[in-house]
Design an enzyme around this catalytic site. Structure first.
Site, mmCIF file in Angstrom:
data_model
loop_
_atom_site.group_PDB
_atom_site.id
_atom_site.type_symbol
_atom_site.label_atom_id
_atom_site.label_comp_id
_atom_site.label_asym_id
_atom_site.label_seq_id
_atom_site.Cartn_x
_atom_site.Cartn_y
_atom_site.Cartn_z
ATOM 1 N N HIS A 254 0.870 -1.205 0.000
ATOM 2 C CA HIS A 254 0.000 0.000 0.000
ATOM 3 C C HIS A 254 0.893 1.238 0.000
ATOM 4 C CE1 HIS A 254 -3.885 2.091 1.315
ATOM 5 N NE2 HIS A 254 -2.992 3.060 1.102
ATOM 6 N N HIS B 285 3.052 14.568 1.666
ATOM 7 C CA HIS B 285 2.474 15.890 1.399
ATOM 8 C C HIS B 285 3.564 16.912 1.697
ATOM 9 C CE1 HIS B 285 -1.776 14.631 1.116
ATOM 10 N NE2 HIS B 285 -1.496 13.766 2.069
ATOM 11 N N LYS C 151 -9.056 -0.109 -6.065
ATOM 12 C CA LYS C 151 -9.121 0.591 -4.780
ATOM 13 C C LYS C 151 -10.486 1.232 -4.591
ATOM 14 C CE LYS C 151 -7.823 2.335 -0.890
ATOM 15 N NZ LYS C 151 -6.731 3.191 -0.511
ATOM 16 N N ALA D 244 -4.151 14.765 5.507
ATOM 17 C CA ALA D 244 -3.869 13.503 6.191
ATOM 18 C C ALA D 244 -2.796 12.756 5.412
ATOM 19 C CB ALA D 244 -5.136 12.664 6.253
ATOM 20 N N ARG E 293 2.346 9.637 -5.688
ATOM 21 C CA ARG E 293 2.025 10.930 -6.330
ATOM 22 C C ARG E 293 2.564 10.960 -7.758
ATOM 23 N NH1 ARG E 293 -1.273 10.953 -2.079
ATOM 24 N NH2 ARG E 293 -0.371 11.813 -0.180
ATOM 25 N N ASP F 110 1.336 2.592 3.532
ATOM 26 C CA ASP F 110 0.494 3.779 3.345
ATOM 27 C C ASP F 110 1.332 5.045 3.432
ATOM 28 O OD1 ASP F 110 -1.782 5.174 2.691
ATOM 29 O OD2 ASP F 110 -2.582 5.216 4.713
ATOM 30 N N LEU G 209 -5.166 9.232 7.887
ATOM 31 C CA LEU G 209 -6.473 8.579 7.926
ATOM 32 C C LEU G 209 -6.339 7.131 7.463
ATOM 33 C CD1 LEU G 209 -8.788 11.390 6.540
ATOM 34 C CD2 LEU G 209 -8.808 10.425 8.847
ATOM 35 N N HIS H 191 -10.567 1.218 1.588
ATOM 36 C CA HIS H 191 -10.380 2.235 2.632
ATOM 37 C C HIS H 191 -11.628 2.151 3.506
ATOM 38 C CE1 HIS H 191 -8.801 6.108 4.303
ATOM 39 N NE2 HIS H 191 -10.011 6.051 4.811
ATOM 40 N N HIS I 24 1.570 5.428 -1.651
ATOM 41 C CA HIS I 24 1.241 6.615 -2.459
ATOM 42 C C HIS I 24 2.543 7.211 -2.992
ATOM 43 C CE1 HIS I 24 -2.945 6.869 -0.960
ATOM 44 N NE2 HIS I 24 -2.408 6.289 0.100
ATOM 45 N N HIS J 50 -4.752 -0.641 5.764
ATOM 46 C CA HIS J 50 -4.285 0.145 6.921
ATOM 47 C C HIS J 50 -5.245 0.073 8.112
ATOM 48 C CE1 HIS J 50 -6.989 2.954 4.958
ATOM 49 N NE2 HIS J 50 -6.107 3.315 4.054
HETATM 50 O O1 DOR Z 1 -3.555 9.506 5.587
HETATM 51 C C1 DOR Z 1 -3.893 9.221 4.471
HETATM 52 N N1 DOR Z 1 -3.310 9.769 3.388
HETATM 53 N N2 DOR Z 1 -4.885 8.349 4.296
HETATM 54 C C2 DOR Z 1 -5.409 8.099 3.089
HETATM 55 O O2 DOR Z 1 -6.309 7.328 3.008
HETATM 56 C C3 DOR Z 1 -4.925 8.819 1.900
HETATM 57 C C4 DOR Z 1 -3.575 9.279 2.079
HETATM 58 C C5 DOR Z 1 -3.152 10.297 1.047
HETATM 59 O O3 DOR Z 1 -3.370 10.069 -0.146
HETATM 60 O O4 DOR Z 1 -2.572 11.310 1.428
HETATM 61 ZN ZN ZN Z 2 -3.406 5.079 1.435
#
Ligand code: DOR
Ligand code: ZN
Length: 352
Positions: free
Chosen positions: A16, A254, A102, A266, A20, A250, A222, A139, A18, A177
């Protein structure tokens, strides 16, 4: 295994992640490629990755952003919407473009606005996925604003996930998660088609971490971290060797500007030291003998893939989590990402 100072295991995967896009992708992907052989890539870009053509193009951009000499395979996912084209999805899976789908309940988290508004709208797609053996990655939080944020996962199980599995008993589902004892119990009580990923940060912190000495935006994700009894349940499940639980960071980068804000995003960026975090948890639990199953074997088994052939070694020699990671050509708080536990010393390190 008490007193163990080195552990050699098959190369792990991140189920899992991210990554970007653009300059952010270039900044973060080297960290994951150094630690993991494969990763399930989340599709919540804006706009989201909703078709096999978009997934192919995104996969190409990820491969192009890898440092020379990397050995890393991105496994792509399709962002489920009310209007997903089931033919494109099943064909994309057959062609090896999509590994999974997803499900974001619309409005549950970052870039989930195009997610599913009503499960009734995707029943046809889910039926096709059940037939084709395509995993659904969930999710699992209710979007009902009247439900307390700390109970949204537990309520989602009762209202949505349990009925879903009853309706589609053969559907492969990964409860992503997980953060609660309720989720642990639910996954343990389910069939072989139900599994869960567990993040490093949910194993390492409880909800107090968001409020130590002030408001800590870099500890906010989250599903939000829960009470200590839930962290203990997650830790017991992850370190037990049970094949239903496997590694999914996860890691969700950011910028500082987006995190340190009046309405901060989040997401916790744990990729730089992910394995060091996880192995520390297993060591503290006296469960290093189950680390390889969690990190390198259970995930591939669930997805019907071979585990990686190469080996990696982690040693108890200490390492430091890097400080803020710079994004190329971006300045100020828009130009950096703070890793989870940035600057802190960890007990373990991944050997190159
Ligand atoms: O904390 C999180 N960030 N939870 C998510 O489900 C999405 C993720 C994000 O894409 O930043
Ligand atoms: Zn995620």
């Amino acid at each position: 295994m008490t007193g163990t100072t080195e552990i050699t295991i098959r190369r792990p995967d991140d189920w899992h992640l991210h990554l970007r896009d653009g300059a952010m992708l270039e900044a973060v992907v080297p960290f994951t490629a150094r630690q993991f052989a494969r990763a399930i890539i989340m599709p919540n870009l804006s706009p989201p990755v909703t078709t096999s053509d978009l997934a192919r193009a995104y996969r190409d951009r990820i491969l192009a952003a890898l440092p020379d000499g990397s050995d890393f395979t991105p496994l792509m996912t399709c962002y489920l919407t009310d209007d997903t084209d089931a033919d494109d999805l099943v064909q994309g899976h057959a062609d090896g473009v999509f590994t999974a789908v997803k499900l974001y309940p619309a409005g549950a988290t970052t870039n989930s606005a195009s997610g599913v508004t009503d499960m009734g709208r995707v029943l046809g797609v889910l039926e096709r996925m059940e037939d084709a053996g395509i995993p659904l990655l969930v999710h699992g939080e209710t979007t009902d604003p009247s439900v307390d944020v700390f109970y949204r996962e537990a309520v989602y199980i009762d209202r949505t996930l349990a009925p879903l599995l009853q309706r589609f008993p053969g559907l492969k589902v990964v409860f992503e998660h997980i953060t609660t004892a309720d989720a642990v119990d639910f996954v343990m009580g389910g069939g072989e088609n139900l599994a869960a990923t567990v993040t490093a940060h949910h194993l390492m912190m409880n909800r107090n971490a968001m409020f130590v000495g002030g408001l800590r935006p870099h500890m906010y994700c989250l599903p939000v971290a829960k009470r200590e009894n839930h962290r203990l349940a997650l830790s017991a499940a992850a370190t037990s060797g049970n094949a239903k639980f496997f590694l999914g960071t996860d890691s969700a980068p950011h910028t500082l500007a987006a995190k340190e804000s009046d309405c901060g995003c989040a997401g916790i960026f744990s990729a730089p030291s992910a394995l060091e975090h996880y192995v520390q948890v297993f060591d503290e639990e006296g469960a290093l003998e189950h680390f390889e199953a969690f990190a390198s074997l259970n995930g591939p088994a669930f997805y019907g893939l071979e585990p990686n052939a190469e080996m990696i070694t982690l040693s108890k020699t200490g390492s430091e989590v890097p400080g803020d990671v710079a994004i190329k050509n971006a300045e100020g708080p828009e130009g950096a990402i703070k890793p989870f536990l940035a600057g802190e010393t960890l007990a373990w390190s991944l050997k190159d």
